[in-house]
Design a protein around this motif. Structure first.
Motif, PDB file in Angstrom:
ATOM      1  N   ALA A 185      26.188   7.882  -0.406  1.00  0.00           N
ATOM      2  CA  ALA A 185      27.269   8.795  -0.778  1.00  0.00           C
ATOM      3  C   ALA A 185      28.619   8.092  -0.834  1.00  0.00           C
ATOM      4  N   THR A 186      28.811   7.058   0.003  1.00  0.00           N
ATOM      5  CA  THR A 186      30.073   6.324  -0.039  1.00  0.00           C
ATOM      6  C   THR A 186      30.244   5.589  -1.363  1.00  0.00           C
ATOM      7  N   LEU A 187      29.131   5.327  -2.057  1.00  0.00           N
ATOM      8  CA  LEU A 187      29.179   4.714  -3.379  1.00  0.00           C
ATOM      9  C   LEU A 187      29.228   5.764  -4.487  1.00  0.00           C
ATOM     10  N   GLY A 188      29.193   7.039  -4.097  1.00  0.00           N
ATOM     11  CA  GLY A 188      29.153   8.123  -5.061  1.00  0.00           C
ATOM     12  C   GLY A 188      27.760   8.457  -5.533  1.00  0.00           C
ATOM     13  N   ALA A 189      26.744   7.965  -4.810  1.00  0.00           N
ATOM     14  CA  ALA A 189      25.371   8.034  -5.305  1.00  0.00           C
ATOM     15  C   ALA A 189      24.523   9.078  -4.594  1.00  0.00           C
ATOM     16  N   GLU A 190      23.554   9.590  -5.341  1.00  0.00           N
ATOM     17  CA  GLU A 190      22.466  10.404  -4.791  1.00  0.00           C
ATOM     18  C   GLU A 190      21.357   9.464  -4.347  1.00  0.00           C
ATOM     19  N   LEU A 191      20.775   9.737  -3.198  1.00  0.00           N
ATOM     20  CA  LEU A 191      19.644   8.944  -2.715  1.00  0.00           C
ATOM     21  C   LEU A 191      18.340   9.558  -3.191  1.00  0.00           C
ATOM     22  N   VAL A 192      17.486   8.713  -3.795  1.00  0.00           N
ATOM     23  CA  VAL A 192      16.146   9.128  -4.200  1.00  0.00           C
ATOM     24  C   VAL A 192      15.153   8.274  -3.424  1.00  0.00           C
ATOM     25  N   VAL A 193      14.356   8.913  -2.576  1.00  0.00           N
ATOM     26  CA  VAL A 193      13.347   8.219  -1.776  1.00  0.00           C
ATOM     27  C   VAL A 193      11.973   8.558  -2.339  1.00  0.00           C
ATOM     28  N   ALA A 194      11.203   7.545  -2.668  1.00  0.00           N
ATOM     29  CA  ALA A 194       9.898   7.767  -3.292  1.00  0.00           C
ATOM     30  C   ALA A 194       8.963   6.620  -2.924  1.00  0.00           C
ATOM     31  N   ASP A 195       7.678   6.842  -3.170  1.00  0.00           N
ATOM     32  CA  ASP A 195       6.675   5.799  -2.958  1.00  0.00           C
ATOM     33  C   ASP A 195       6.649   4.933  -4.207  1.00  0.00           C
ATOM     34  N   VAL A 196       7.297   3.767  -4.141  1.00  0.00           N
ATOM     35  CA  VAL A 196       7.372   2.884  -5.307  1.00  0.00           C
ATOM     36  C   VAL A 196       6.768   1.510  -5.030  1.00  0.00           C
ATOM     37  N   ALA A 197       6.065   1.372  -3.901  1.00  0.00           N
ATOM     38  CA  ALA A 197       5.471   0.080  -3.529  1.00  0.00           C
ATOM     39  C   ALA A 197       4.006   0.015  -3.959  1.00  0.00           C
ATOM     40  N   ARG A 198       3.528  -1.212  -4.106  1.00  0.00           N
ATOM     41  CA  ARG A 198       2.104  -1.411  -4.381  1.00  0.00           C
ATOM     42  C   ARG A 198       1.277  -1.000  -3.168  1.00  0.00           C
ATOM     43  N   ASN A 199      -0.002  -0.764  -3.406  1.00  0.00           N
ATOM     44  CA  ASN A 199      -0.902  -0.333  -2.328  1.00  0.00           C
ATOM     45  C   ASN A 199      -1.477  -1.486  -1.517  1.00  0.00           C
ATOM     46  N   ASP A 200      -1.135  -2.729  -1.883  1.00  0.00           N
ATOM     47  CA  ASP A 200      -1.760  -3.872  -1.214  1.00  0.00           C
ATOM     48  C   ASP A 200      -1.021  -4.327   0.039  1.00  0.00           C
ATOM     49  N   GLY A 201       0.018  -3.590   0.417  1.00  0.00           N
ATOM     50  CA  GLY A 201       0.752  -3.937   1.635  1.00  0.00           C
ATOM     51  C   GLY A 201       1.831  -4.984   1.444  1.00  0.00           C
ATOM     52  N   SER A 202       1.934  -5.540   0.243  1.00  0.00           N
ATOM     53  CA  SER A 202       2.961  -6.552  -0.019  1.00  0.00           C
ATOM     54  C   SER A 202       4.293  -5.873  -0.335  1.00  0.00           C
ATOM     55  N   PRO A 203       5.421  -6.558  -0.095  1.00  0.00           N
ATOM     56  CA  PRO A 203       6.728  -5.967  -0.404  1.00  0.00           C
ATOM     57  C   PRO A 203       7.063  -6.112  -1.891  1.00  0.00           C
ATOM     58  N   ARG A 204       6.187  -5.535  -2.743  1.00  0.00           N
ATOM     59  CA  ARG A 204       6.385  -5.606  -4.181  1.00  0.00           C
ATOM     60  C   ARG A 204       6.352  -4.209  -4.774  1.00  0.00           C
ATOM     61  N   HIS A 205       7.184  -3.977  -5.769  1.00  0.00           N
ATOM     62  CA  HIS A 205       7.213  -2.670  -6.423  1.00  0.00           C
ATOM     63  C   HIS A 205       6.017  -2.506  -7.358  1.00  0.00           C
ATOM     64  N   ASP A 206       5.506  -1.296  -7.415  1.00  0.00           N
ATOM     65  CA  ASP A 206       4.440  -0.956  -8.337  1.00  0.00           C
ATOM     66  C   ASP A 206       5.071  -0.525  -9.664  1.00  0.00           C
ATOM     67  N   PRO A 207       4.772  -1.208 -10.772  1.00  0.00           N
ATOM     68  CA  PRO A 207       5.450  -0.894 -12.031  1.00  0.00           C
ATOM     69  C   PRO A 207       5.292   0.546 -12.492  1.00  0.00           C
ATOM     70  N   GLU A 208       4.101   1.097 -12.330  1.00  0.00           N
ATOM     71  CA  GLU A 208       3.876   2.455 -12.820  1.00  0.00           C
ATOM     72  C   GLU A 208       4.617   3.486 -11.965  1.00  0.00           C
ATOM     73  N   ARG A 209       4.587   3.322 -10.645  1.00  0.00           N
ATOM     74  CA  ARG A 209       5.304   4.249  -9.777  1.00  0.00           C
ATOM     75  C   ARG A 209       6.812   4.155  -9.979  1.00  0.00           C
ATOM     76  N   LEU A 210       7.293   2.914 -10.092  1.00  0.00           N
ATOM     77  CA  LEU A 210       8.722   2.729 -10.291  1.00  0.00           C
ATOM     78  C   LEU A 210       9.146   3.269 -11.652  1.00  0.00           C
ATOM     79  N   ALA A 211       8.289   3.115 -12.661  1.00  0.00           N
ATOM     80  CA  ALA A 211       8.602   3.640 -13.991  1.00  0.00           C
ATOM     81  C   ALA A 211       8.780   5.145 -13.965  1.00  0.00           C
ATOM     82  N   GLN A 212       7.932   5.842 -13.211  1.00  0.00           N
ATOM     83  CA  GLN A 212       8.057   7.296 -13.122  1.00  0.00           C
ATOM     84  C   GLN A 212       9.395   7.702 -12.519  1.00  0.00           C
TER      85      GLN A 212
END
Length: 322
Positions: free
Chosen positions: A287-314
């Motif tokens: 909010a200090t940046l003027g932003a809305e926070l969106v929290v979602a499951d955007v990580a891969r299922n393999d436990g690595s700290p990598r974004h899942d392209p399809e989830r992030l695309a949605q």
């Protein structure tokens, strides 16, 4: 999900993604599922590995992060997959080609042949059938310079200067801030125009101090980011990065960004639900940046700290279309 847009027909937005390395590749892999009008603006401060060697020998922009962005924009058909693999292939052995990526050599060859950075990258994109455009952040190679605390065991409070992206990325101290050398580099004119005419801007994920923040310190590019009417989206990393942001909370990432670009307004901050320990605190920081926070499951299922392209695309499709 296929490579087809997840937007309704006829609503393809013009989106610019800023960053470098694996973080930018992650956002591009998702965004190419959202729009056909995609431009990557890539930091040009790498001074390690193949990029560093080519930069030193030929005086060119470091091509490595540009190469990774081009590979991320290759299609999922046989042509795209093959060219992405060729672009990323590194030579083995102990000779002068050892460690060089094929794509780095191809990019530098076209720069020498054509004499123009943007023209060379556009030719590579055409060869690959890339779904988007890749542009350098600046017209000259940059150096990252960081103030770091905790490097001197005899004086843990002493502040040291660490120079070079490769060194800043692996520092064992705490990075306090970063600056560019030169401090007023000329921006790539096409990158500035892309930002000004965009419908959406995506910043991050990626190495916070060496890939994300540098875009905010190029005067012409920073001005365009401030003045654009595009919807500005900040994508947080999935975990702190060893070296640069060790032990950083999600809120700390936002605080550091605000310290380096205090007047920049952000519309949306995207965070993965598994990385958010204190959602109210992160929402307040956003909010200090003027932003809305969106929290979602955007990580891969393999436990690595990598974004899942399809989830992030949605998620990108939703926040960019609001």
């Amino acid at each position: 999900m296929s490579d087809a847009s997840v937007f309704v027909a006829g609503s393809d937005p013009k989106v610019v993604a800023l960053g470098g390395g694996h973080g930018l590749a992650a956002s591009l892999s998702a965004l190419r599922k959202v729009t056909e009008q995609l431009t990557a603006v890539v930091t040009v401060a790498d001074d390690g590995g193949s990029s560093g060697r080519l930069r030193e020998e030929f005086g060119v922009l470091p091509p490595g992060d540009l190469r990774q962005a081009l590979a991320a924009l290759c299609g999922d058909d046989e042509w795209g997959r093959t060219w992405a693999e060729v672009l990323q292939h590194r030579f083995d052995g102990k000779g002068p080609l050892s460690g060089h990526a094929v794509g780095n050599l191809l990019i530098v060859a076209l720069w020498e042949r054509l004499g123009q950075h943007v023209d060379g990258l556009d030719w590579v994109a055409r060869l690959l059938g890339a779904r988007g455009r890749v542009l350098p952040m600046c017209a000259v190679p940059l150096q990252i310079q960081a103030e770091v605390i905790g490097l001197d065991p005899a004086d843990p409070a002493a502040v040291s200067i660490v120079r070079g992206q490769a060194e800043v990325a692996i520092t064992t101290g705490e990075v306090l801030n970063v600056a560019l050398v030169p401090n007023d580099p000329p921006a790539c004119a096409e990158a500035v125009e892309a930002v000004r005419s965009a419908d959406g801007i995506v910043l991050g994920p990626g190495s916070w101090f060496t890939s994300v923040l540098p875009h905010l310190m190029v005067p012409e590019l920073a001005a365009a980011l401030h003045e654009t009417e595009a919807r500005r989206v900040l994508t947080l990393n999935l975990a702190p990065q060893v070296g640069e942001t060790r032990d950083f909370s999600p809120e700390k990432h936002l605080e550091v960004l605000a310290a380096h670009a205090p007047d920049l307004r952000i519309d949306v901050v995207i965070a993965d639900d598994a990385f958010v320990a204190d959602q109210p605190a992160l929402a307040a920081a956003a909010a200090t940046l003027g932003a809305e926070l969106v929290v979602a499951d955007v990580a891969r299922n393999d436990g690595s700290p990598r974004h899942d392209p399809e989830r992030l695309a949605q998620v990108y499709a939703k926040v960019l279309d609001d």
